[in-house]
Design a protein around this motif. Structure first.
Motif, PDB file in Angstrom:
ATOM      1  N   LEU A 119       0.880  -1.235   0.191  1.00 35.82           N
ATOM      2  CA  LEU A 119      -0.162   0.102  -0.126  1.00 35.82           C
ATOM      3  C   LEU A 119       0.748   1.340   0.065  1.00 35.82           C
ATOM      4  CD1 LEU A 119      -2.496  -1.025   2.601  1.00 35.82           C
ATOM      5  CD2 LEU A 119      -2.993  -1.173   0.292  1.00 35.82           C
ATOM      6  N   CYS A 178      -2.087   6.139   1.988  1.00 36.60           N
ATOM      7  CA  CYS A 178      -3.411   5.364   1.827  1.00 36.60           C
ATOM      8  C   CYS A 178      -4.134   5.247   3.305  1.00 36.60           C
ATOM      9  CB  CYS A 178      -3.241   3.842   1.358  1.00 36.60           C
ATOM     10  SG  CYS A 178      -4.595   2.943   0.944  1.00 36.60           S
ATOM     11  N   VAL A 236      -6.213   2.857   4.005  1.00 38.26           N
ATOM     12  CA  VAL A 236      -6.469   1.536   4.199  1.00 38.26           C
ATOM     13  C   VAL A 236      -5.301   0.918   4.889  1.00 38.26           C
ATOM     14  CG1 VAL A 236      -7.015  -0.456   2.915  1.00 38.26           C
ATOM     15  CG2 VAL A 236      -8.211   1.620   2.171  1.00 38.26           C
ATOM     16  N   ASP A 243      -4.432  -4.793   2.669  1.00 36.48           N
ATOM     17  CA  ASP A 243      -5.162  -5.026   1.590  1.00 36.48           C
ATOM     18  C   ASP A 243      -4.622  -6.625   1.250  1.00 36.48           C
ATOM     19  OD1 ASP A 243      -6.514  -5.635  -0.699  1.00 36.48           O
ATOM     20  OD2 ASP A 243      -5.442  -3.814  -1.948  1.00 36.48           O
ATOM     21  N   ARG A 264     -10.817 -10.744  -1.493  1.00 32.01           N
ATOM     22  CA  ARG A 264      -9.949  -9.611  -1.126  1.00 32.01           C
ATOM     23  C   ARG A 264     -10.569  -9.090  -0.070  1.00 32.01           C
ATOM     24  NH1 ARG A 264      -9.009  -4.192  -5.044  1.00 32.01           N
ATOM     25  NH2 ARG A 264      -7.398  -3.429  -3.940  1.00 32.01           N
ATOM     26  N   LEU A 271     -10.053  -5.946   2.946  1.00 29.81           N
ATOM     27  CA  LEU A 271      -9.389  -4.995   3.289  1.00 29.81           C
ATOM     28  C   LEU A 271      -9.716  -4.428   4.818  1.00 29.81           C
ATOM     29  CD1 LEU A 271     -10.553  -4.686   0.196  1.00 29.81           C
ATOM     30  CD2 LEU A 271      -9.272  -2.289   0.488  1.00 29.81           C
ATOM     31  N   LYS A 288      -8.729   0.274  -6.836  1.00 25.12           N
ATOM     32  CA  LYS A 288      -7.888   0.561  -5.891  1.00 25.12           C
ATOM     33  C   LYS A 288      -8.589   0.251  -4.299  1.00 25.12           C
ATOM     34  CE  LYS A 288      -5.719   4.435  -8.594  1.00 25.12           C
ATOM     35  NZ  LYS A 288      -5.448   5.838  -8.618  1.00 25.12           N
ATOM     36  N   PRO A 289      -7.607   0.255  -3.350  1.00 25.41           N
ATOM     37  CA  PRO A 289      -8.230  -0.235  -1.969  1.00 25.41           C
ATOM     38  C   PRO A 289      -8.781   0.989  -1.391  1.00 25.41           C
ATOM     39  CG  PRO A 289      -5.689   0.352  -1.738  1.00 25.41           C
ATOM     40  CD  PRO A 289      -6.171   0.125  -3.444  1.00 25.41           C
ATOM     41  N   SER A 303     -13.118   1.009  -0.429  1.00 23.75           N
ATOM     42  CA  SER A 303     -13.470   1.528   1.111  1.00 23.75           C
ATOM     43  C   SER A 303     -14.673   2.519   0.885  1.00 23.75           C
ATOM     44  CB  SER A 303     -12.308   2.119   1.686  1.00 23.75           C
ATOM     45  OG  SER A 303     -12.669   2.887   2.998  1.00 23.75           O
TER      46      SER A 303
END
Length: 262
Positions: free
Chosen positions: A111, A115, A117, A120, A137, A139, A159-160, A164
């Motif tokens: 990441l 970020c 998050v 991930d 996946r 997160l 994208k993470p 979210s």
């Protein structure tokens, strides 16, 4: 993007015995699929009404029928077998995983430093006896109150931060249920049969859609609450005018005039 959730509407057990779901309570449940027209406008696309004892997971397959959409739903719909089936059938989703869920990590994605998050990963979900066949996946993010949230999805191309943000958009359906109960008088029912209850709920949904159409027609950024107040005032004013025309004199006490007309 389509959001799936349900809301329970309590009923009096004495008058609605057909809707009993606890020893002293009755109720119906509105299972709903909400669609984003744009980032600020949503509308109910599909609704199923059941008794309150119906589990949310039983309606998931009924509300998931479009492979071009991204479905978002909460922990109440978590079902590993159904997640596998949705993935195999080409349906995409984002959900929130329960705290006690067992996971087996397969791979961890790197990441960027900025970020929000926390992690991930690619994972299998469930115990050895009840584990998903597909890799999903996972997160992990922190909410504004410092609680750890775990999101599960079968989308690996986003994208993470996008995953979210997609789940956070689920809050729109909570606001929708709140609006429906507060401004369409859906908490008090006028009939006692199952058909009467369903009719009143669907009329409430139609009312909301009409408000959205008015908002779009006006090309206005005014809230639905403001439009609701305008409509009520317009209807009330028209009733005053109609009564004055009928009585032939100004109306100062509308309830008395209505009573007299009856």
């Amino acid at each position: 993007m389509k959001i799936i959730d349900s809301s329970t509407l309590p009923l009096n057990l004495t008058h609605y015995k057909w809707a009993k779901f606890r020893q002293t309570k009755a109720g119906v449940k509105l299972h709903l699929r909400l669609v984003f027209m744009d980032k600020d406008t949503v509308y109910p696309e599909k609704a199923v009404i059941t008794t309150a004892k119906e589990h949310d997971r039983n309606q998931l397959e009924v509300l998931v029928d479009d492979q071009e959409a991204m479905y978002v739903f909460d922990r109440g719909y978590v079902d590993y077998e159904r997640f596998d089936r949705m993935t195999d059938d080409g349906y995409f989703f984002v959900s929130r995983l329960k705290k006690n869920a067992v996971i087996r990590e397969v791979y961890t994605f790197s990441l960027p430093d900025d970020c929000h998050v926390l992690s991930d990963k690619m994972v299998y979900i469930g115990t050895t006896q009840n584990r998903t066949e597909n890799v999903f996946r996972l997160l992990e993010v922190m909410d504004t109150k410092g609680n750890l949230l775990r999101f599960i999805t079968n989308r690996f191309d986003l994208k993470p931060e996008e995953i979210s943000d997609i789940y956070r958009s689920r809050w729109a359906i909570e606001l929708f249920f709140k609006w429906l109960k507060q401004h369409v008088e859906i908490k008090h029912f006028y009939g006692m049969s199952e058909t009467a209850i369903q009719h009143q709920i669907f009329l409430a949904l139609i009312t909301y859609c009409l408000h959205v159409l008015i908002q779009l027609k006006m090309k206005s950024k005014k809230s639905l609450l403001r439009i609701t107040r305008w409509l009520k005032r317009a209807l009330w004013n028209q009733l005053m005018i109609d009564c004055e025309n009928l009585m032939g004199e100004p109306v100062h006490n509308l309830p008395f005039v209505v009573f007299a007309l009856v």
